[in-house]
Design an enzyme around this catalytic site. Sequence first.
Site, PDB file in Angstrom:
ATOM      1  CB  CYS A 123     -16.092 -11.565 -57.536  1.00 60.52           C
ATOM      2  SG  CYS A 123     -16.640 -11.115 -59.199  1.00 60.52           S
TER       3      CYS A 123
ATOM      4  CB  CYS B  61      -6.708 -17.453 -59.775  1.00 62.40           C
ATOM      5  SG  CYS B  61      -6.103 -18.403 -61.128  1.00 62.40           S
TER       6      CYS B  61
ATOM      7  CB  CYS C  79     -11.601  -5.229 -59.938  1.00 59.30           C
ATOM      8  SG  CYS C  79     -12.923  -5.935 -60.959  1.00 59.30           S
TER       9      CYS C  79
ATOM     10  CB  CYS D  36     -11.933 -11.862 -56.442  1.00 63.01           C
ATOM     11  SG  CYS D  36     -10.560 -11.181 -57.399  1.00 63.01           S
TER      12      CYS D  36
ATOM     13  CB  CYS E  78      -1.418 -13.531 -65.407  1.00 60.23           C
ATOM     14  SG  CYS E  78      -3.047 -13.273 -64.721  1.00 60.23           S
TER      15      CYS E  78
ATOM     16  CD  GLU F  21       0.124  -7.477 -56.754  1.00 56.48           C
ATOM     17  OE1 GLU F  21       0.940  -7.412 -55.827  1.00 56.48           O
ATOM     18  OE2 GLU F  21      -0.916  -8.166 -56.686  1.00 56.48           O
TER      19      GLU F  21
ATOM     20  CG  ASN G 280      -5.285 -19.685 -55.490  1.00 57.43           C
ATOM     21  OD1 ASN G 280      -4.660 -20.706 -55.267  1.00 57.43           O
ATOM     22  ND2 ASN G 280      -5.586 -19.295 -56.717  1.00 57.43           N
TER      23      ASN G 280
END
Length: 332
Positions: free
Chosen positions: A108, A319, A104, A111, A97, A83, A278
Amino acid sequence: MDSEALATLLSQEGQPPYRERQIWEWLARGATGYDEMTNLPAGLRATLSVRLPISTLELIHESRADDGTDKALFRTRDGHPIETVLMRFRDGRRSVCLSSQSGCPLACTFCATGAMQFRRNLSADEIVDQALHFRRYEQLDHAVFMGMGEPMLNLDAVLAACDRLPDVGITPRRTTVSTVGWLPGMRRFTETATSRVRLALSLHAPNDRLRTELVPSNDLYPLADVLAACRLDVERRRQKVFIEYVMLAGVNDTDRDAEQLAALLDRKAFKVNLIPYNPTGPYQGSSPGRIEAFQEVLRGAGIRTTTRLTRGRAIDAACGQLAAQQVVASKI
Ligand code: SAH
Protein backbone atom coordinates in the site's frame (compact mmCIF):
# COMPACT_ATOMS: atom_id res chain seq x y z
CA MET A 1 6.04 -19.53 24.44
CA ASP A 2 6.88 -22.17 21.88
CA SER A 3 3.99 -24.53 22.68
CA GLU A 4 5.37 -27.42 20.66
CA ALA A 5 8.75 -27.24 22.35
CA LEU A 6 7.00 -27.02 25.71
CA ALA A 7 4.88 -30.11 25.01
CA THR A 8 7.96 -32.06 23.92
CA LEU A 9 9.99 -31.01 26.91
CA LEU A 10 7.20 -31.85 29.33
CA SER A 11 6.78 -35.31 27.91
CA GLN A 12 10.57 -35.90 27.94
CA GLU A 13 10.49 -34.95 31.60
CA GLY A 14 7.68 -37.44 32.19
CA GLN A 15 5.30 -34.70 33.27
CA PRO A 16 1.51 -35.06 33.07
CA PRO A 17 -0.16 -33.18 30.20
CA TYR A 18 -1.98 -30.79 32.54
CA ARG A 19 1.33 -29.03 33.24
CA GLU A 20 0.98 -27.32 29.87
CA ARG A 21 -2.30 -25.77 30.92
CA GLN A 22 -0.86 -24.69 34.26
CA ILE A 23 2.05 -22.95 32.59
CA TRP A 24 -0.22 -21.25 30.08
CA GLU A 25 -2.45 -19.95 32.88
CA TRP A 26 0.55 -18.35 34.57
CA LEU A 27 1.73 -16.77 31.36
CA ALA A 28 -1.73 -15.47 30.51
CA ARG A 29 -1.81 -13.76 33.89
CA GLY A 30 1.48 -12.00 33.23
CA ALA A 31 4.11 -14.26 34.83
CA THR A 32 7.60 -13.05 34.03
CA GLY A 33 9.45 -16.28 34.77
CA TYR A 34 9.04 -19.94 35.69
CA ASP A 35 10.07 -19.25 39.27
CA GLU A 36 6.67 -17.60 39.84
CA MET A 37 4.82 -20.77 38.86
CA THR A 38 4.47 -22.10 42.35
CA ASN A 39 2.23 -25.04 41.49
CA LEU A 40 5.01 -26.63 39.39
CA PRO A 41 7.59 -28.87 41.08
CA ALA A 42 10.77 -26.94 41.86
CA GLY A 43 12.89 -29.28 39.74
CA LEU A 44 10.70 -28.70 36.70
CA ARG A 45 10.84 -24.96 37.18
CA ALA A 46 14.61 -25.11 37.20
CA THR A 47 14.73 -27.30 34.08
CA LEU A 48 12.34 -25.04 32.19
CA SER A 49 14.32 -21.93 33.16
CA VAL A 50 17.43 -23.40 31.58
CA ARG A 51 15.93 -25.13 28.57
CA LEU A 52 12.99 -23.10 27.31
CA PRO A 53 12.79 -19.31 26.90
CA ILE A 54 9.53 -17.93 28.21
CA SER A 55 8.84 -16.16 24.91
CA THR A 56 9.37 -16.94 21.22
CA LEU A 57 10.38 -13.29 20.85
CA GLU A 58 13.45 -11.46 21.97
CA LEU A 59 12.92 -7.84 22.98
CA ILE A 60 15.39 -5.60 21.15
CA HIS A 61 14.17 -2.15 21.99
CA GLU A 62 11.28 -0.43 23.65
CA SER A 63 10.14 3.17 23.52
CA ARG A 64 7.44 5.18 25.22
CA ALA A 65 5.65 8.31 23.99
CA ASP A 66 4.26 11.02 26.27
CA ASP A 67 0.73 10.09 25.23
CA GLY A 68 1.00 6.72 27.01
CA THR A 69 1.88 4.65 23.95
CA ASP A 70 4.61 2.01 24.12
CA LYS A 71 6.28 0.37 21.17
CA ALA A 72 8.24 -2.85 21.44
CA LEU A 73 10.62 -4.05 18.76
CA PHE A 74 11.17 -7.80 18.82
CA ARG A 75 13.17 -10.32 16.91
CA THR A 76 11.92 -13.82 16.23
CA ARG A 77 14.23 -16.74 17.04
CA ASP A 78 15.20 -16.92 13.36
CA GLY A 79 16.01 -13.22 13.25
CA HIS A 80 12.97 -11.46 11.79
CA PRO A 81 11.87 -8.08 13.16
CA ILE A 82 8.37 -7.23 14.37
CA GLU A 83 6.84 -4.34 16.22
CA THR A 84 3.94 -4.24 18.65
CA VAL A 85 2.24 -1.23 20.19
CA LEU A 86 0.40 -0.76 23.46
CA MET A 87 -2.06 2.12 23.61
CA ARG A 88 -3.29 3.38 26.95
CA PHE A 89 -6.45 5.47 26.89
CA ARG A 90 -7.73 7.94 29.48
CA ASP A 91 -10.83 5.88 30.15
CA GLY A 92 -8.58 3.02 31.27
CA ARG A 93 -8.70 0.94 28.09
CA ARG A 94 -5.50 -0.85 27.19
CA SER A 95 -5.28 -1.90 23.59
CA VAL A 96 -2.49 -3.92 22.07
CA CYS A 97 -1.80 -3.54 18.37
CA LEU A 98 -0.54 -6.90 17.10
CA SER A 99 1.52 -7.83 14.06
CA SER A 100 0.56 -10.90 12.05
CA GLN A 101 3.60 -10.93 9.75
CA SER A 102 7.18 -9.67 9.79
CA GLY A 103 6.93 -7.03 7.09
CA CYS A 104 4.06 -7.17 4.60
CA PRO A 105 3.90 -8.39 1.01
CA LEU A 106 1.16 -5.90 0.04
CA ALA A 107 2.63 -2.58 -0.96
CA CYS A 108 0.00 0.00 0.00
CA THR A 109 1.56 3.26 -1.15
CA PHE A 110 1.08 5.20 2.11
CA CYS A 111 2.23 2.53 4.58
CA ALA A 112 5.78 2.18 5.90
CA THR A 113 5.43 -1.55 6.58
CA GLY A 114 4.69 -2.14 2.90
CA ALA A 115 8.04 -0.56 2.03
CA MET A 116 10.11 -2.91 4.19
CA GLN A 117 11.07 -6.37 3.05
CA PHE A 118 8.48 -9.07 3.68
CA ARG A 119 9.98 -11.80 5.86
CA ARG A 120 7.36 -14.36 6.84
CA ASN A 121 4.08 -15.17 8.54
CA LEU A 122 4.18 -15.26 12.32
CA SER A 123 3.06 -18.31 14.26
CA ALA A 124 0.15 -18.17 16.72
CA ASP A 125 2.72 -18.42 19.53
CA GLU A 126 4.60 -15.40 18.17
CA ILE A 127 1.38 -13.41 17.94
CA VAL A 128 0.28 -14.31 21.46
CA ASP A 129 3.76 -13.58 22.83
CA GLN A 130 3.42 -9.97 21.64
CA ALA A 131 0.36 -9.57 23.86
CA LEU A 132 2.00 -11.44 26.75
CA HIS A 133 4.93 -9.03 26.68
CA PHE A 134 2.64 -6.14 27.58
CA ARG A 135 0.48 -8.31 29.85
CA ARG A 136 3.55 -8.57 32.08
CA TYR A 137 3.26 -4.81 32.67
CA GLU A 138 -0.48 -4.48 33.09
CA GLN A 139 -3.97 -5.77 32.35
CA LEU A 140 -5.03 -5.68 28.71
CA ASP A 141 -8.58 -5.56 27.41
CA HIS A 142 -8.48 -4.87 23.66
CA ALA A 143 -6.49 -6.21 20.73
CA VAL A 144 -6.35 -4.98 17.15
CA PHE A 145 -4.58 -6.79 14.32
CA MET A 146 -3.40 -3.47 12.92
CA GLY A 147 0.33 -3.86 13.33
CA MET A 148 2.60 -5.21 10.63
CA GLY A 149 1.22 -7.50 7.99
CA GLU A 150 -2.01 -8.63 6.42
CA PRO A 151 -3.88 -10.92 8.82
CA MET A 152 -5.96 -12.56 6.07
CA LEU A 153 -2.75 -13.92 4.53
CA ASN A 154 -2.00 -15.69 7.82
CA LEU A 155 -5.49 -16.47 8.94
CA ASP A 156 -5.00 -19.80 10.73
CA ALA A 157 -2.37 -18.39 13.06
CA VAL A 158 -4.44 -15.23 13.61
CA LEU A 159 -7.55 -17.22 14.52
CA ALA A 160 -5.58 -19.55 16.77
CA ALA A 161 -4.17 -16.49 18.56
CA CYS A 162 -7.67 -14.98 18.87
CA ASP A 163 -8.81 -18.19 20.57
CA ARG A 164 -6.14 -17.77 23.23
CA LEU A 165 -6.55 -14.04 23.89
CA PRO A 166 -9.59 -14.42 26.19
CA ASP A 167 -7.33 -16.11 28.77
CA VAL A 168 -5.16 -12.99 28.60
CA GLY A 169 -8.23 -10.84 29.33
CA ILE A 170 -9.17 -9.87 25.79
CA THR A 171 -12.59 -11.12 24.69
CA PRO A 172 -13.51 -11.76 21.03
CA ARG A 173 -15.76 -8.71 20.93
CA ARG A 174 -12.78 -6.62 21.95
CA THR A 175 -10.57 -8.15 19.28
CA THR A 176 -10.51 -6.62 15.80
CA VAL A 177 -8.95 -8.12 12.69
CA SER A 178 -8.17 -5.53 10.01
CA THR A 179 -7.73 -6.35 6.33
CA VAL A 180 -7.00 -4.65 3.02
CA GLY A 181 -9.80 -6.78 1.60
CA TRP A 182 -7.95 -10.01 0.84
CA LEU A 183 -11.00 -11.95 -0.28
CA PRO A 184 -9.92 -15.59 0.12
CA GLY A 185 -9.02 -14.93 3.75
CA MET A 186 -12.11 -12.80 4.39
CA ARG A 187 -14.42 -15.51 3.08
CA ARG A 188 -12.81 -18.12 5.28
CA PHE A 189 -12.87 -15.72 8.24
CA THR A 190 -16.62 -15.38 7.79
CA GLU A 191 -17.24 -19.10 7.23
CA THR A 192 -15.42 -19.96 10.42
CA ALA A 193 -17.24 -17.24 12.34
CA THR A 194 -17.64 -19.09 15.59
CA SER A 195 -16.79 -16.13 17.78
CA ARG A 196 -17.60 -12.46 17.70
CA VAL A 197 -14.18 -11.21 16.73
CA ARG A 198 -14.67 -7.95 14.85
CA LEU A 199 -13.76 -7.24 11.27
CA ALA A 200 -12.30 -3.96 9.98
CA LEU A 201 -11.73 -3.11 6.33
CA SER A 202 -9.05 -0.67 5.21
CA LEU A 203 -10.99 1.00 2.42
CA HIS A 204 -9.29 4.39 1.90
CA ALA A 205 -11.01 5.25 -1.38
CA PRO A 206 -14.58 5.43 -2.66
CA ASN A 207 -13.91 4.06 -6.17
CA ASP A 208 -11.80 1.36 -7.82
CA ARG A 209 -9.60 3.73 -9.78
CA LEU A 210 -8.31 5.54 -6.71
CA ARG A 211 -8.34 2.47 -4.49
CA THR A 212 -6.14 0.49 -6.87
CA GLU A 213 -3.67 3.37 -6.80
CA LEU A 214 -3.46 3.35 -3.00
CA VAL A 215 -4.08 -0.31 -2.23
CA PRO A 216 -2.69 -2.36 -5.14
CA SER A 217 -4.45 -5.58 -4.06
CA ASN A 218 -7.68 -3.85 -5.10
CA ASP A 219 -6.78 -4.84 -8.64
CA LEU A 220 -7.26 -8.49 -7.67
CA TYR A 221 -10.18 -7.96 -5.32
CA PRO A 222 -12.20 -4.91 -6.32
CA LEU A 223 -14.22 -2.73 -4.05
CA ALA A 224 -17.70 -4.08 -4.77
CA ASP A 225 -16.62 -7.68 -4.07
CA VAL A 226 -14.83 -6.71 -0.89
CA LEU A 227 -17.84 -4.76 0.42
CA ALA A 228 -20.10 -7.70 -0.46
CA ALA A 229 -17.82 -9.96 1.60
CA CYS A 230 -18.14 -7.49 4.50
CA ARG A 231 -21.93 -7.58 4.27
CA LEU A 232 -21.86 -11.37 4.49
CA ASP A 233 -19.77 -11.11 7.61
CA VAL A 234 -22.21 -8.61 9.12
CA GLU A 235 -25.08 -11.05 8.49
CA ARG A 236 -23.22 -14.01 9.83
CA ARG A 237 -21.70 -12.39 12.89
CA ARG A 238 -24.47 -9.87 13.53
CA GLN A 239 -22.15 -6.99 14.21
CA LYS A 240 -21.02 -4.05 12.12
CA VAL A 241 -17.81 -3.91 10.15
CA PHE A 242 -15.49 -0.96 10.73
CA ILE A 243 -14.34 0.91 7.67
CA GLU A 244 -10.91 2.50 8.04
CA TYR A 245 -10.20 5.47 5.82
CA VAL A 246 -6.86 7.25 5.95
CA MET A 247 -7.23 10.96 5.14
CA LEU A 248 -4.79 12.07 2.42
CA ALA A 249 -4.83 15.75 1.45
CA GLY A 250 -6.06 16.32 -2.09
CA VAL A 251 -6.15 12.58 -2.79
CA ASN A 252 -9.27 11.07 -1.19
CA ASP A 253 -10.61 13.77 1.12
CA THR A 254 -13.06 15.99 -0.80
CA ASP A 255 -16.76 16.34 -0.01
CA ARG A 256 -17.38 14.57 -3.30
CA ASP A 257 -15.28 11.59 -2.06
CA ALA A 258 -17.29 11.58 1.16
CA GLU A 259 -20.56 11.55 -0.77
CA GLN A 260 -19.33 8.71 -2.95
CA LEU A 261 -18.24 6.82 0.13
CA ALA A 262 -21.59 7.37 1.86
CA ALA A 263 -23.36 5.99 -1.21
CA LEU A 264 -21.35 2.75 -0.94
CA LEU A 265 -22.03 2.06 2.71
CA ASP A 266 -25.31 1.01 4.26
CA ARG A 267 -25.58 2.47 7.70
CA LYS A 268 -26.85 -0.74 9.26
CA ALA A 269 -23.74 -2.63 8.24
CA PHE A 270 -20.85 -0.20 8.61
CA LYS A 271 -19.18 2.28 10.93
CA VAL A 272 -16.46 4.55 9.60
CA ASN A 273 -13.22 5.40 11.36
CA LEU A 274 -11.29 8.24 9.71
CA ILE A 275 -7.53 7.98 10.27
CA PRO A 276 -5.38 11.12 10.26
CA TYR A 277 -2.39 10.29 8.04
CA ASN A 278 0.87 9.67 9.83
CA PRO A 279 3.52 10.95 7.47
CA THR A 280 5.61 8.06 6.19
CA GLY A 281 5.42 8.33 2.45
CA PRO A 282 4.79 10.72 -0.37
CA TYR A 283 1.51 12.17 0.94
CA GLN A 284 0.32 15.04 3.08
CA GLY A 285 -2.30 14.45 5.73
CA SER A 286 -5.66 16.22 5.46
CA SER A 287 -6.10 19.23 7.75
CA PRO A 288 -8.23 18.80 10.89
CA GLY A 289 -10.84 21.09 9.29
CA ARG A 290 -11.02 18.92 6.17
CA ILE A 291 -11.36 15.75 8.26
CA GLU A 292 -14.16 17.39 10.23
CA ALA A 293 -16.00 18.42 7.07
CA PHE A 294 -15.60 14.93 5.57
CA GLN A 295 -16.95 13.43 8.76
CA GLU A 296 -19.96 15.76 8.65
CA VAL A 297 -20.90 14.60 5.15
CA LEU A 298 -20.86 10.97 6.30
CA ARG A 299 -22.79 11.72 9.46
CA GLY A 300 -25.30 13.72 7.41
CA ALA A 301 -25.90 10.52 5.44
CA GLY A 302 -26.60 8.71 8.70
CA ILE A 303 -23.34 6.78 8.87
CA ARG A 304 -21.70 6.47 12.26
CA THR A 305 -18.31 8.08 11.87
CA THR A 306 -15.47 8.77 14.26
CA THR A 307 -11.97 10.13 13.80
CA ARG A 308 -9.16 8.07 15.24
CA LEU A 309 -6.97 9.67 17.90
CA THR A 310 -3.41 9.79 16.73
CA ARG A 311 -1.23 7.86 19.14
CA GLY A 312 2.48 7.25 19.32
CA ARG A 313 3.66 9.44 16.44
CA ALA A 314 6.66 10.64 18.43
CA ILE A 315 8.05 7.10 18.59
CA ASP A 316 6.99 6.01 15.08
CA ALA A 317 4.35 3.79 16.61
CA ALA A 318 1.31 5.28 14.90
CA CYS A 319 -0.76 3.54 12.20
CA GLY A 320 1.35 2.64 9.22
CA GLN A 321 4.64 3.68 10.79
CA LEU A 322 5.83 0.24 11.85
CA ALA A 323 8.93 -0.54 9.83
CA ALA A 324 11.28 -2.01 12.42
CA GLN A 325 13.93 0.43 11.30
CA GLN A 326 16.38 -0.27 14.11
CA VAL A 327 16.60 -3.92 13.25
CA VAL A 328 16.82 -3.23 9.56
CA ALA A 329 19.49 -0.59 10.14
CA SER A 330 21.59 -2.94 12.23
CA LYS A 331 21.20 -5.71 9.61
CA ILE A 332 20.04 -8.31 12.05
N1 SAH B 1 -2.99 -5.06 6.47
C1 SAH B 1 -4.08 -4.78 7.37
C2 SAH B 1 -3.62 -4.60 8.77
C3 SAH B 1 -2.76 -3.37 9.00
S1 SAH B 1 -3.78 -2.23 9.77
C4 SAH B 1 -4.84 -3.57 6.87
O1 SAH B 1 -4.34 -2.88 6.00
O2 SAH B 1 -5.96 -3.37 7.32
C5 SAH B 1 -2.96 -0.77 9.65
C6 SAH B 1 -3.94 0.35 9.41
O3 SAH B 1 -3.22 1.57 9.37
C7 SAH B 1 -4.62 0.20 8.07
O4 SAH B 1 -5.92 0.70 8.10
C8 SAH B 1 -3.73 1.04 7.22
O5 SAH B 1 -4.32 1.41 6.04
C9 SAH B 1 -3.46 2.21 8.14
N2 SAH B 1 -2.28 2.96 7.75
C10 SAH B 1 -1.22 2.52 7.04
N3 SAH B 1 -0.32 3.50 6.87
C11 SAH B 1 -0.81 4.59 7.50
C12 SAH B 1 -0.32 5.90 7.72
N4 SAH B 1 0.86 6.27 7.26
N5 SAH B 1 -1.09 6.75 8.42
C13 SAH B 1 -2.27 6.36 8.92
N6 SAH B 1 -2.78 5.12 8.77
C14 SAH B 1 -2.06 4.25 8.05
